[in-house]
Scaffold this motif. Structure first.
Motif, mmCIF file in Angstrom:
data_model
loop_
_atom_site.group_PDB
_atom_site.id
_atom_site.type_symbol
_atom_site.label_atom_id
_atom_site.label_comp_id
_atom_site.label_asym_id
_atom_site.label_seq_id
_atom_site.Cartn_x
_atom_site.Cartn_y
_atom_site.Cartn_z
ATOM 1 N N GLN A 161 14.090 15.935 -25.178
ATOM 2 C CA GLN A 161 13.959 14.486 -25.052
ATOM 3 C C GLN A 161 13.464 13.876 -26.361
ATOM 4 O OE1 GLN A 161 15.071 12.848 -22.445
ATOM 5 N NE2 GLN A 161 14.618 10.912 -23.444
ATOM 6 N N ALA A 162 12.603 14.595 -27.080
ATOM 7 C CA ALA A 162 12.113 14.103 -28.374
ATOM 8 C C ALA A 162 13.265 13.982 -29.370
ATOM 9 C CB ALA A 162 11.038 15.047 -28.927
ATOM 10 N N VAL A 163 14.169 14.957 -29.376
ATOM 11 C CA VAL A 163 15.335 14.893 -30.265
ATOM 12 C C VAL A 163 16.192 13.676 -29.909
ATOM 13 C CG1 VAL A 163 17.449 16.062 -30.981
ATOM 14 C CG2 VAL A 163 15.352 17.375 -30.675
ATOM 15 N N LYS A 164 16.356 13.390 -28.610
ATOM 16 C CA LYS A 164 17.138 12.225 -28.192
ATOM 17 C C LYS A 164 16.487 10.922 -28.669
ATOM 18 C CE LYS A 164 19.341 14.235 -24.093
ATOM 19 N NZ LYS A 164 19.494 14.151 -22.617
ATOM 20 N N LEU A 165 15.149 10.862 -28.577
ATOM 21 C CA LEU A 165 14.453 9.657 -29.041
ATOM 22 C C LEU A 165 14.639 9.462 -30.543
ATOM 23 C CD1 LEU A 165 11.074 9.835 -27.066
ATOM 24 C CD2 LEU A 165 12.899 8.157 -26.776
ATOM 25 N N LEU A 166 14.591 10.554 -31.300
ATOM 26 C CA LEU A 166 14.816 10.458 -32.739
ATOM 27 C C LEU A 166 16.228 9.979 -33.031
ATOM 28 C CD1 LEU A 166 13.119 13.803 -33.906
ATOM 29 C CD2 LEU A 166 12.197 11.499 -34.112
ATOM 30 N N ALA A 167 17.216 10.529 -32.311
ATOM 31 C CA ALA A 167 18.609 10.130 -32.518
ATOM 32 C C ALA A 167 18.813 8.657 -32.179
ATOM 33 C CB ALA A 167 19.529 11.011 -31.669
ATOM 34 N N GLU A 168 18.225 8.205 -31.071
ATOM 35 C CA GLU A 168 18.350 6.800 -30.677
ATOM 36 C C GLU A 168 17.772 5.879 -31.748
ATOM 37 O OE1 GLU A 168 16.502 6.241 -26.920
ATOM 38 O OE2 GLU A 168 17.964 7.436 -25.810
ATOM 39 N N SER A 169 16.594 6.235 -32.243
ATOM 40 C CA SER A 169 15.944 5.394 -33.257
ATOM 41 C C SER A 169 16.785 5.287 -34.524
ATOM 42 C CB SER A 169 14.557 5.972 -33.589
ATOM 43 O OG SER A 169 13.715 5.959 -32.458
ATOM 44 N N VAL A 170 17.362 6.413 -34.946
ATOM 45 C CA VAL A 170 18.180 6.406 -36.157
ATOM 46 C C VAL A 170 19.441 5.574 -35.951
ATOM 47 C CG1 VAL A 170 19.603 7.848 -37.655
ATOM 48 C CG2 VAL A 170 17.293 8.575 -37.055
ATOM 49 N N LEU A 171 20.102 5.741 -34.814
ATOM 50 C CA LEU A 171 21.334 4.984 -34.562
ATOM 51 C C LEU A 171 21.063 3.477 -34.511
ATOM 52 C CD1 LEU A 171 23.153 7.217 -31.911
ATOM 53 C CD2 LEU A 171 23.726 6.918 -34.318
ATOM 54 N N LYS A 172 19.962 3.089 -33.892
ATOM 55 C CA LYS A 172 19.625 1.669 -33.799
ATOM 56 C C LYS A 172 19.361 1.046 -35.163
ATOM 57 C CE LYS A 172 17.629 1.862 -29.134
ATOM 58 N NZ LYS A 172 16.374 1.770 -28.332
ATOM 59 N N MET A 173 18.974 1.875 -36.137
ATOM 60 C CA MET A 173 18.710 1.363 -37.478
ATOM 61 C C MET A 173 19.990 0.929 -38.185
ATOM 62 S SD MET A 173 15.963 4.227 -38.773
ATOM 63 C CE MET A 173 15.918 3.594 -40.451
ATOM 64 N N PHE A 174 21.121 1.573 -37.840
ATOM 65 C CA PHE A 174 22.342 1.375 -38.618
ATOM 66 C C PHE A 174 23.506 0.777 -37.836
ATOM 67 C CE2 PHE A 174 20.039 4.938 -40.613
ATOM 68 C CZ PHE A 174 19.879 4.412 -41.882
ATOM 69 N N VAL A 175 23.392 0.712 -36.512
ATOM 70 C CA VAL A 175 24.485 0.168 -35.702
ATOM 71 C C VAL A 175 23.964 -0.998 -34.881
ATOM 72 C CG1 VAL A 175 26.331 0.692 -34.070
ATOM 73 C CG2 VAL A 175 25.409 2.505 -35.518
ATOM 74 N N THR A 176 24.597 -2.159 -34.990
ATOM 75 C CA THR A 176 24.176 -3.343 -34.235
ATOM 76 C C THR A 176 24.826 -3.357 -32.857
ATOM 77 O OG1 THR A 176 25.986 -4.631 -35.197
ATOM 78 C CG2 THR A 176 23.859 -4.704 -36.318
ATOM 79 N N ASN A 177 24.153 -4.021 -31.894
ATOM 80 C CA ASN A 177 24.680 -4.172 -30.536
ATOM 81 C C ASN A 177 25.130 -2.819 -29.967
ATOM 82 O OD1 ASN A 177 24.348 -7.019 -30.694
ATOM 83 N ND2 ASN A 177 26.307 -7.168 -31.784
ATOM 84 N N LEU A 178 24.241 -1.853 -30.080
ATOM 85 C CA LEU A 178 24.586 -0.484 -29.698
ATOM 86 C C LEU A 178 24.208 -0.149 -28.253
ATOM 87 C CD1 LEU A 178 25.599 2.280 -30.850
ATOM 88 C CD2 LEU A 178 23.220 2.779 -31.414
ATOM 89 N N GLN A 179 23.459 -1.025 -27.588
ATOM 90 C CA GLN A 179 22.854 -0.679 -26.317
ATOM 91 C C GLN A 179 23.862 -0.192 -25.286
ATOM 92 O OE1 GLN A 179 19.527 -0.656 -26.329
ATOM 93 N NE2 GLN A 179 19.631 0.423 -24.378
ATOM 94 N N GLU A 180 25.040 -0.846 -25.226
ATOM 95 C CA GLU A 180 25.995 -0.500 -24.169
ATOM 96 C C GLU A 180 26.633 0.868 -24.375
ATOM 97 O OE1 GLU A 180 28.506 -2.362 -27.374
ATOM 98 O OE2 GLU A 180 26.483 -2.585 -26.532
ATOM 99 N N ILE A 181 26.604 1.397 -25.573
ATOM 100 C CA ILE A 181 27.221 2.708 -25.819
ATOM 101 C C ILE A 181 26.202 3.751 -26.258
ATOM 102 C CG2 ILE A 181 29.416 1.629 -26.474
ATOM 103 C CD1 ILE A 181 28.694 2.412 -29.401
ATOM 104 N N LEU A 182 24.922 3.369 -26.243
ATOM 105 C CA LEU A 182 23.896 4.243 -26.806
ATOM 106 C C LEU A 182 23.844 5.626 -26.150
ATOM 107 C CD1 LEU A 182 21.659 4.545 -28.870
ATOM 108 C CD2 LEU A 182 20.059 3.568 -27.213
ATOM 109 N N THR B 122 24.721 11.384 -27.060
ATOM 110 C CA THR B 122 25.286 12.657 -26.589
ATOM 111 C C THR B 122 26.297 13.211 -27.584
ATOM 112 O OG1 THR B 122 24.966 12.031 -24.270
ATOM 113 C CG2 THR B 122 26.573 13.769 -24.727
ATOM 114 N N ASN B 123 27.202 12.346 -28.065
ATOM 115 C CA ASN B 123 28.219 12.786 -29.019
ATOM 116 C C ASN B 123 27.595 13.236 -30.342
ATOM 117 O OD1 ASN B 123 30.073 12.130 -27.095
ATOM 118 N ND2 ASN B 123 30.784 10.255 -28.075
ATOM 119 N N LEU B 124 26.575 12.499 -30.783
ATOM 120 C CA LEU B 124 25.930 12.826 -32.047
ATOM 121 C C LEU B 124 25.248 14.197 -31.975
ATOM 122 C CD1 LEU B 124 25.040 12.009 -34.904
ATOM 123 C CD2 LEU B 124 23.080 10.838 -33.867
ATOM 124 N N LEU B 125 24.509 14.430 -30.888
ATOM 125 C CA LEU B 125 23.758 15.673 -30.775
ATOM 126 C C LEU B 125 24.650 16.866 -30.446
ATOM 127 C CD1 LEU B 125 20.530 14.454 -28.932
ATOM 128 C CD2 LEU B 125 20.896 14.866 -31.365
#
Length: 390
Positions: A330-351, A356-359
């Motif tokens: 779960q910690a790895v997922k939180l790190l991935a979410e934080s990084v994606l939110k930094m670089f992709v706008t309006n990401l909530q609906e596909i987060l 999952t795809n990233l990891l």
């Protein structure tokens, strides 16, 4: 239900504090009715300074010992059960010595320490338990010498540094005052770090496992632990901030010679801020989960660019996770979410799908992808994360 959470905390606490000076067996089975000993300790290589820092607990660990901690005062039946475990161990040792044709000595029998918040006079009198003020402090009552057993009434122990590590296993105000006294220790004190980690885990278990069953005492305990967690984070941030500021000034001054003092200082300070946050995160994850996984490492650099408020929120979220494989994932997922939110706008609906795809990527591809993130557009990122349509 809460009793089992506190029991687990007590066993883990004793295991962590005693393991540097001996072998700790948690949940050791004995024969007869297969009764389970809570904590069985065998001394190892002596470390006098460490044992001295443990105070009264270190003195108890001077010989082979059985620790039976109770969240609530034990009754006559429970104490007899503890004595039964000790007698079972005695029987095992006697049989072992007979098989090996060696002489048995009662001094080799473990001493049983029954730890409970308090003990009534009637209970102590019933077992003829007496203090030994010449050798031990107030609050410790010994049964007959041949029984090699003592009842420790934690609430009666003097509130001194020597008893701190036992009073943390107490209850109510005694436990809360002991927790508060941890703040007087240096933030880099190894025993303080271990105790706080286990207390955070206890807090998390109380909050997430049975919030509807919490008694006022448990709620007060949670509130007593929370400030120490914030204090630990702030101390780590301050230390890293000072280190980062110094590094940033040095680098800024070096660059200032080439590009101009003002620009060099700004860039150096920002670089120092990022390095301090990366250091905090790396140490925080290592203390909580042990060795960092390759996927955790892949996210450290971009996470360091988070604003201070967002970075603190991330640390708090990770601190509430269980300290096991599920918590690590779960910690790895939180790190991935934080990084994606930094670089992709309006990401909530596909987060969720994007994470999952990233990891799912192999570590080498994941690392390369994370390095490329700042240079990719929203459209390119969405396509690479799974060709998910808007």
């Amino acid at each position: 239900m809460t009793r089992f959470i506190h029991d687990r905390f007590a066993k883990e606490f004793l295991e962590e504090l005693l393991s540097p000076i001996g072998t700790v067996n948690v949940g050791r089975d004995v024969t007869s009715e297969v009764r389970e000993i809570d904590v069985y300790f065998t001394p190892g290589t002596a470390i006098p300074e460490y044992s001295e820092n443990l105070g009264l607990l270190g003195k108890m660990a001077g010989t082979t010992a059985i620790f039976e901690p109770f969240r609530n005062p034990a009754n006559v039946s429970e104490i007899c059960s503890c004595l039964g475990k000790l007698l079972d161990v005695r029987g095992e040792l006697e049989r072992k010595f007979r098989r090996e044709n060696t002489r048995y000595d009662d001094a080799q029998l473990p001493r049983l320490w029954i730890l409970m918040p308090t003990a009534s006079k009637a209970l102590l009198d019933g077992f003829n338990a007496k203090p030994d003020t010449e050798n031990w402090m107030q609050g410790i009552y010994f049964l007959g010498e041949s029984l090699r057993t003592a009842i420790v009434a934690i609430h009666q122990l003097p509130e001194t540094p020597e008893t701190l590590w036992l009073r943390i296993l107490g209850k109510g105000k005694v436990q809360q005052r002991a927790i508060a006294q941890l703040s007087a220790l240096a933030t880099d004190d190894p025993l303080r770090i271990v105790a706080l980690e286990l207390l955070y885990r206890l807090q998390s278990n109380l909050v997430t496992d049975i919030p509807q069953e919490l008694q006022p005492e448990e709620r007060e305990l949670i509130m007593a632990i929370a400030p120490l967690f914030r204090e630990q984070i702030q101390a780590a941030q301050q230390q890293a901030r000072e280190e980062g500021l110094e590094q940033g000034l040095e680098r800024g001054l070096e660059r200032g010679l080439e590009r101009g003092l003002e620009q060099g200082l700004e860039q150096g300070l920002e670089r120092g801020r990022q390095e301090q946050q990366q250091l905090i995160l790396e140490n925080f994850l290592r203390v909580r989960f042990g060795e960092l996984s390759p996927k955790m490492t892949a996210f450290l650099s971009p996470i360091s660019r988070l604003f201070a408020a967002e970075f603190t929120v991330l640390l708090l979220a990770i601190s509430m996770l269980t300290v096991d494989e599920a918590g690590r994932e779960q910690a790895v997922k939180l790190l991935a979410e934080s990084v994606l939110k930094m670089f992709v706008t309006n990401l909530q609906e596909i987060l969720p799908q994007a994470v999952t795809n990233l990891l799912a990527l192999p570590v080498a591809e994941l690392t390369l992808f994370v390095e490329q993130l700042p240079h990719l557009s929203d459209a390119e990122l969405r396509e690479m994360l799974g060709k998910i349509s808007d």
